[in-house]
Design a protein around this motif. Structure first.
Motif, PDB file in Angstrom:
ATOM      1  N   ALA A 120       0.819  -1.215   0.000  1.00  0.00           N
ATOM      2  CA  ALA A 120       0.000   0.000   0.000  1.00  0.00           C
ATOM      3  C   ALA A 120       0.855   1.269   0.000  1.00  0.00           C
ATOM      4  O   ALA A 120       0.337   2.361  -0.227  1.00  0.00           O
ATOM      5  N   VAL A 122       2.506   2.462   2.678  1.00  0.00           N
ATOM      6  CA  VAL A 122       2.295   3.141   3.952  1.00  0.00           C
ATOM      7  C   VAL A 122       3.068   2.387   5.042  1.00  0.00           C
ATOM      8  O   VAL A 122       3.643   1.339   4.791  1.00  0.00           O
ATOM      9  N   VAL A 138      -9.329   7.920   3.397  1.00  0.00           N
ATOM     10  CA  VAL A 138      -8.391   7.702   2.287  1.00  0.00           C
ATOM     11  C   VAL A 138      -7.412   6.585   2.648  1.00  0.00           C
ATOM     12  O   VAL A 138      -7.156   5.675   1.851  1.00  0.00           O
ATOM     13  N   MET A 139      -6.862   6.646   3.866  1.00  0.00           N
ATOM     14  CA  MET A 139      -5.914   5.623   4.310  1.00  0.00           C
ATOM     15  C   MET A 139      -6.587   4.264   4.420  1.00  0.00           C
ATOM     16  O   MET A 139      -6.037   3.242   4.007  1.00  0.00           O
ATOM     17  N   ARG A 142      -7.001   2.850   0.998  1.00  0.00           N
ATOM     18  CA  ARG A 142      -5.721   2.402   0.459  1.00  0.00           C
ATOM     19  C   ARG A 142      -5.329   1.046   1.035  1.00  0.00           C
ATOM     20  O   ARG A 142      -4.907   0.141   0.314  1.00  0.00           O
ATOM     21  N   SER A 145      -7.655  -1.698  -0.227  1.00  0.00           N
ATOM     22  CA  SER A 145      -7.310  -2.063  -1.602  1.00  0.00           C
ATOM     23  C   SER A 145      -6.153  -3.064  -1.612  1.00  0.00           C
ATOM     24  O   SER A 145      -6.170  -4.046  -2.357  1.00  0.00           O
ATOM     25  N   ALA A 146      -5.150  -2.819  -0.770  1.00  0.00           N
ATOM     26  CA  ALA A 146      -4.014  -3.737  -0.677  1.00  0.00           C
ATOM     27  C   ALA A 146      -4.461  -5.091  -0.139  1.00  0.00           C
ATOM     28  O   ALA A 146      -4.047  -6.139  -0.635  1.00  0.00           O
TER      29      ALA A 146
END
Length: 157
Positions: A120, A122, A138-139, A142, A145-146
């Motif tokens: 991701a 992060v 948003v985080m 993200r 999604s990963a």
């Protein structure tokens, strides 16, 4: 590198550009580890240094190697084993489906918060915060999604 991208394009299941690129990187590294890299031999032992560097990439299987395998949606341990066997013997690499079937049982426990974070882009803390609902939308998107791409980490609470 064009041939490696073409080879990755021909690999079934690699419609996403990121997966094609990651697969091309793996294929290129195998080629370089076998001494077939496109490096100019006159540049300070270029070909041999390139071969040694590529071979070390598979042997050490560091965080970069793990991330590339994750982006290609392949089990790093299975890729490492198959690539090293191919490099040492010259025997054809197994297809992606064979690598996947070798590692399906191991894949779940290999997914860690650290790998999700690397995928991701992060920190591991950000992943934990997102999983606990303490991160921005948003985080969280993200990280989710990963996780959707890789699967849930085994050490998830």
């Amino acid at each position: 590198m064009t041939n490696h991208i073409r080879a990755a394009d021909e690999t079934k299941g690699y419609e996403q550009p990121e997966k094609r690129l990651a697969m091309a990187i793996i294929i290129n590294a195998i080629s370089e580890a076998m001494g077939n890299g496109a490096v100019n031999e006159r540049t300070s032992g270029g070909r041999e240094k390139c071969r040694e560097s590529a071979l070390r990439w598979f042997v050490e299987a560091d965080a970069d190697f793990q991330a590339i395998c994750d982006w290609a949606d392949l089990d790093p341990n299975a890729v490492r084993s198959a690539a090293l066997a191919h490099i040492q013997t010259g025997v054809r690499m197994p297809r992606r489906q064979a690598i996947d079937s070798q590692s399906n049982s191991k894949r779940r426990k290999d997914i860690t918060i650290a790998r999700i974070a690397a995928h991701a882009g992060v920190s591991a803390t950000s992943v934990r915060n997102a999983l606990d609902g303490r991160a921005s939308h948003v985080m969280q998107a993200r990280v989710q999604s990963a996780i959707k791409t890789m699967g849930k980490p085994a050490n998830d609470r």
